[in-house]
Design a protein around this motif. Sequence first.
Motif, PDB file in Angstrom:
ATOM      1  N   ARG A 105      16.609 -12.533 -11.267  1.00 45.08           N
ATOM      2  CA  ARG A 105      15.237 -12.549 -11.712  1.00 45.08           C
ATOM      3  C   ARG A 105      13.887 -12.264 -10.933  1.00 45.08           C
ATOM      4  O   ARG A 105      13.250 -11.547 -11.102  1.00 45.08           O
ATOM      5  CB  ARG A 105      15.019 -13.797 -12.491  1.00 45.08           C
ATOM      6  CG  ARG A 105      15.737 -13.948 -13.773  1.00 45.08           C
ATOM      7  CD  ARG A 105      15.157 -15.140 -14.605  1.00 45.08           C
ATOM      8  NE  ARG A 105      15.442 -16.426 -13.993  1.00 45.08           N
ATOM      9  CZ  ARG A 105      16.673 -17.097 -13.984  1.00 45.08           C
ATOM     10  NH1 ARG A 105      17.790 -16.510 -14.696  1.00 45.08           N
ATOM     11  NH2 ARG A 105      16.640 -18.405 -13.383  1.00 45.08           N
ATOM     12  N   HIS A 106      14.029 -12.920  -9.690  1.00 46.86           N
ATOM     13  CA  HIS A 106      13.087 -12.576  -8.434  1.00 46.86           C
ATOM     14  C   HIS A 106      13.067 -11.195  -8.202  1.00 46.86           C
ATOM     15  O   HIS A 106      11.897 -10.510  -8.019  1.00 46.86           O
ATOM     16  CB  HIS A 106      13.587 -13.296  -7.522  1.00 46.86           C
ATOM     17  CG  HIS A 106      13.017 -14.739  -7.450  1.00 46.86           C
ATOM     18  ND1 HIS A 106      11.728 -15.054  -7.156  1.00 46.86           N
ATOM     19  CD2 HIS A 106      13.676 -16.004  -7.459  1.00 46.86           C
ATOM     20  CE1 HIS A 106      11.622 -16.625  -7.259  1.00 46.86           C
ATOM     21  NE2 HIS A 106      12.746 -16.788  -7.584  1.00 46.86           N
ATOM     22  N   GLU A 110       9.827  -8.450  -8.699  1.00 47.20           N
ATOM     23  CA  GLU A 110       9.078  -7.574  -7.721  1.00 47.20           C
ATOM     24  C   GLU A 110       9.538  -6.439  -7.890  1.00 47.20           C
ATOM     25  O   GLU A 110       8.441  -5.649  -7.516  1.00 47.20           O
ATOM     26  CB  GLU A 110       9.906  -8.108  -6.326  1.00 47.20           C
ATOM     27  CG  GLU A 110       9.735  -9.767  -5.788  1.00 47.20           C
ATOM     28  CD  GLU A 110       8.016  -9.883  -5.554  1.00 47.20           C
ATOM     29  OE1 GLU A 110       7.427  -9.172  -5.563  1.00 47.20           O
ATOM     30  OE2 GLU A 110       7.789 -11.156  -5.589  1.00 47.20           O
ATOM     31  N   TRP A 111      10.380  -6.045  -8.563  1.00 53.24           N
ATOM     32  CA  TRP A 111      10.615  -4.479  -9.009  1.00 53.24           C
ATOM     33  C   TRP A 111       9.406  -3.881  -9.770  1.00 53.24           C
ATOM     34  O   TRP A 111       8.669  -3.044  -9.694  1.00 53.24           O
ATOM     35  CB  TRP A 111      11.863  -4.136  -9.391  1.00 53.24           C
ATOM     36  CG  TRP A 111      11.941  -2.762 -10.026  1.00 53.24           C
ATOM     37  CD1 TRP A 111      11.567  -2.038 -11.147  1.00 53.24           C
ATOM     38  CD2 TRP A 111      12.468  -1.648  -9.326  1.00 53.24           C
ATOM     39  NE1 TRP A 111      11.718  -0.960 -11.229  1.00 53.24           N
ATOM     40  CE2 TRP A 111      12.378  -0.414 -10.208  1.00 53.24           C
ATOM     41  CE3 TRP A 111      12.893  -1.499  -7.989  1.00 53.24           C
ATOM     42  CZ2 TRP A 111      12.632   0.803  -9.805  1.00 53.24           C
ATOM     43  CZ3 TRP A 111      13.354  -0.279  -7.581  1.00 53.24           C
ATOM     44  CH2 TRP A 111      13.228   1.034  -8.178  1.00 53.24           C
ATOM     45  N   GLU A 112       9.113  -4.846 -10.875  1.00 48.87           N
ATOM     46  CA  GLU A 112       8.143  -4.461 -11.956  1.00 48.87           C
ATOM     47  C   GLU A 112       6.769  -4.701 -11.425  1.00 48.87           C
ATOM     48  O   GLU A 112       5.970  -3.589 -11.389  1.00 48.87           O
ATOM     49  CB  GLU A 112       7.934  -5.617 -13.030  1.00 48.87           C
ATOM     50  CG  GLU A 112       9.334  -5.780 -13.631  1.00 48.87           C
ATOM     51  CD  GLU A 112       9.754  -4.547 -14.607  1.00 48.87           C
ATOM     52  OE1 GLU A 112       9.104  -3.335 -14.340  1.00 48.87           O
ATOM     53  OE2 GLU A 112      11.099  -4.702 -14.729  1.00 48.87           O
ATOM     54  N   ARG A 113       6.534  -5.560 -10.360  1.00 46.36           N
ATOM     55  CA  ARG A 113       4.981  -5.673  -9.600  1.00 46.36           C
ATOM     56  C   ARG A 113       5.045  -4.409  -8.799  1.00 46.36           C
ATOM     57  O   ARG A 113       4.028  -3.761  -8.591  1.00 46.36           O
ATOM     58  CB  ARG A 113       5.083  -6.928  -8.772  1.00 46.36           C
ATOM     59  CG  ARG A 113       3.758  -7.213  -8.409  1.00 46.36           C
ATOM     60  CD  ARG A 113       3.903  -8.074  -7.377  1.00 46.36           C
ATOM     61  NE  ARG A 113       4.513  -9.379  -7.115  1.00 46.36           N
ATOM     62  CZ  ARG A 113       4.460 -10.374  -7.805  1.00 46.36           C
ATOM     63  NH1 ARG A 113       3.282 -10.568  -8.439  1.00 46.36           N
ATOM     64  NH2 ARG A 113       5.334 -11.396  -7.859  1.00 46.36           N
ATOM     65  N   GLN A 117       2.981   0.102  -9.729  1.00 48.39           N
ATOM     66  CA  GLN A 117       1.944   0.958  -9.021  1.00 48.39           C
ATOM     67  C   GLN A 117       2.187   2.508  -8.660  1.00 48.39           C
ATOM     68  O   GLN A 117       1.369   3.332  -8.458  1.00 48.39           O
ATOM     69  CB  GLN A 117       1.864   0.277  -7.593  1.00 48.39           C
ATOM     70  CG  GLN A 117       1.794  -1.179  -7.410  1.00 48.39           C
ATOM     71  CD  GLN A 117       0.435  -1.721  -7.879  1.00 48.39           C
ATOM     72  OE1 GLN A 117      -0.661  -1.161  -7.505  1.00 48.39           O
ATOM     73  NE2 GLN A 117       0.718  -2.816  -8.408  1.00 48.39           N
ATOM     74  N   TRP A 118       3.282   2.723  -9.038  1.00 45.12           N
ATOM     75  CA  TRP A 118       4.215   4.115  -8.916  1.00 45.12           C
ATOM     76  C   TRP A 118       3.516   5.214  -9.614  1.00 45.12           C
ATOM     77  O   TRP A 118       2.945   6.284  -9.406  1.00 45.12           O
ATOM     78  CB  TRP A 118       5.373   4.267  -8.629  1.00 45.12           C
ATOM     79  CG  TRP A 118       5.948   3.388  -7.580  1.00 45.12           C
ATOM     80  CD1 TRP A 118       5.235   2.615  -6.400  1.00 45.12           C
ATOM     81  CD2 TRP A 118       7.340   2.808  -7.336  1.00 45.12           C
ATOM     82  NE1 TRP A 118       6.101   1.572  -5.722  1.00 45.12           N
ATOM     83  CE2 TRP A 118       7.340   1.667  -6.412  1.00 45.12           C
ATOM     84  CE3 TRP A 118       8.495   3.029  -8.242  1.00 45.12           C
ATOM     85  CZ2 TRP A 118       8.536   1.158  -5.907  1.00 45.12           C
ATOM     86  CZ3 TRP A 118       9.675   2.234  -7.724  1.00 45.12           C
ATOM     87  CH2 TRP A 118       9.809   1.427  -6.644  1.00 45.12           C
ATOM     88  N   VAL A 132      10.987  -3.944   0.852  1.00 50.24           N
ATOM     89  CA  VAL A 132       9.998  -4.961   0.925  1.00 50.24           C
ATOM     90  C   VAL A 132      10.091  -5.728  -0.252  1.00 50.24           C
ATOM     91  O   VAL A 132       9.820  -6.944  -0.104  1.00 50.24           O
ATOM     92  CB  VAL A 132       8.337  -4.223   1.074  1.00 50.24           C
ATOM     93  CG1 VAL A 132       7.401  -5.242   0.922  1.00 50.24           C
ATOM     94  CG2 VAL A 132       8.126  -3.360   2.210  1.00 50.24           C
ATOM     95  N   LEU A 133      10.298  -5.022  -1.392  1.00 56.30           N
ATOM     96  CA  LEU A 133      10.550  -5.761  -2.580  1.00 56.30           C
ATOM     97  C   LEU A 133      11.568  -6.802  -2.563  1.00 56.30           C
ATOM     98  O   LEU A 133      11.340  -7.823  -3.126  1.00 56.30           O
ATOM     99  CB  LEU A 133      10.189  -4.987  -3.916  1.00 56.30           C
ATOM    100  CG  LEU A 133      11.359  -4.243  -4.258  1.00 56.30           C
ATOM    101  CD1 LEU A 133      12.368  -4.947  -5.270  1.00 56.30           C
ATOM    102  CD2 LEU A 133      10.839  -2.804  -5.067  1.00 56.30           C
TER     103      LEU A 133
END
Length: 411
Positions: A105-106, A110-113, A117-118, A132-133
Amino acid sequence: MFDNTLPLLTQGYAWLPDLSRRKGPGLVRTRLLGKPAIALRGPAAVEFFYDENHVRRRSALPEPVLSTLFGKGAVHTLDGAEHRQRKALFVTVLKEAAAVAALARHVAEEWERSSRQWPGHGRITLFDEVSVLLTRAVCAWAGAPIDHRSGEAEQITRDLIAMVDGFATAGPRHWQARRARQRQEKRLAQLIEEVRATSDHSAQNPSAVRAVALHRDADGELLDARTAAVEVLNILRPTVAVTWYAVFGAHALHRRPELRKPLAMNGDDYARAFAHEVRRFYPFAPFVAGLAPHDVEWRGEPIPEGTLVLLDLYGQNHDPGLWEAPYSFDPERFTDREPGRDELVPQGGGEASRGHRCPGEDVTLAVLSTVLPRLAQLEYDVPEQDLRIPLKRMPTKPRSGFVADFPPEDS
Ligand code: HEM
Ligand code: MYR
């Protein structure tokens, strides 16, 4: 006999398979790190290798590998009762389904966050973004706080990646890896002391860092803070190392675009089969190594005491006797069956709870099953770049790190 340490460093993943081909069937005998060495592969060899009567780990790993990749005093270097007790810590923290799901879930968050931006952003390098994610995700999950304002996530990511990238080479990459380990062990040893000094507010479900901080070894003692930091790193670093497989997954999707739709749409079972095939097909861990504790015998061949015994993981995952068309990438191998315990061995073989098999396979599969279908759902171009995966480099990856282009909306 010629010492093969240099050929290993310069030939990388091709070294053992080439040697096996040249020497024909049977046991491969060579020299490595100044010791006589033999290499085995195949499910029966896996059984033999993971029996402590045949192979022990103490003193098997060279200092340059410990000072970069695994850490001194790491679980990787223990045998017998000491190993079983330390290993139980990793199994508790990493193989409990609820804990693996929480980490996934984490990772999804982080993938969505990041991926939000992409679109329209232009070019990204997938290796850098994913590393980084995953660092942010695993540090949050493990209870190792990051100061997000100061660029600390990027610094920690660089260090964790450097430790993996520099373990099998001489020169600047290796020295960077040593410095990265020094820095992170020092930082995490402080965190261990802090965690020990504060009371536990979640005794039922301690974070991974707290579990390591409070773990008692076979002698009933807490780990010294530096060794505890080594073991925290043995959770954080390999989770971030899944980046290599994520980028290999992107490479596979690029080469086999018809797999994009099933990966994006077919759900968890297909994603897991795809992840298994990424782990089988692409080169990461070349082999694992231990020492014969006394004279032993493998299929009638003598292995004298002190011989370095190698289990050829990469060779086994591409053995034509075990895999049909081993050099073709095909997730269908695993869509209607799970691989046998000692058949698919990218992260070692045998039983994780008893032997040295990687306790992080569930985490690896969960991270890949989170990240790869999401990648397959995105639209991006793959610009001209160097996607070659040099087998001479260890560890290797597509040279470019996989650049994806998300063209600006008005272009
Ligand atoms: C051990 C590979 C991910 C934690 C190992 C071993 C290999 C391996 C080859 C040695 C097996 C042996 O000595 O017989 C990989 C690869 C990974 C990965 C290629 C993909 C990135 C993970 C993850 C974790 C993890 C995600 C934890 C979160 C460990 C630990 C050991 C280990 C603690 C030592 C086990 C022992 O000595 O008993 N891994 N691993 N690994 N791995 Fe992984
Ligand atoms: C991790 O960070 O732990 C995951 C990546 C592991 C790569 C494993 C490489 C195994 C190397 C054994 C080297 C033995 C040299 C004699």
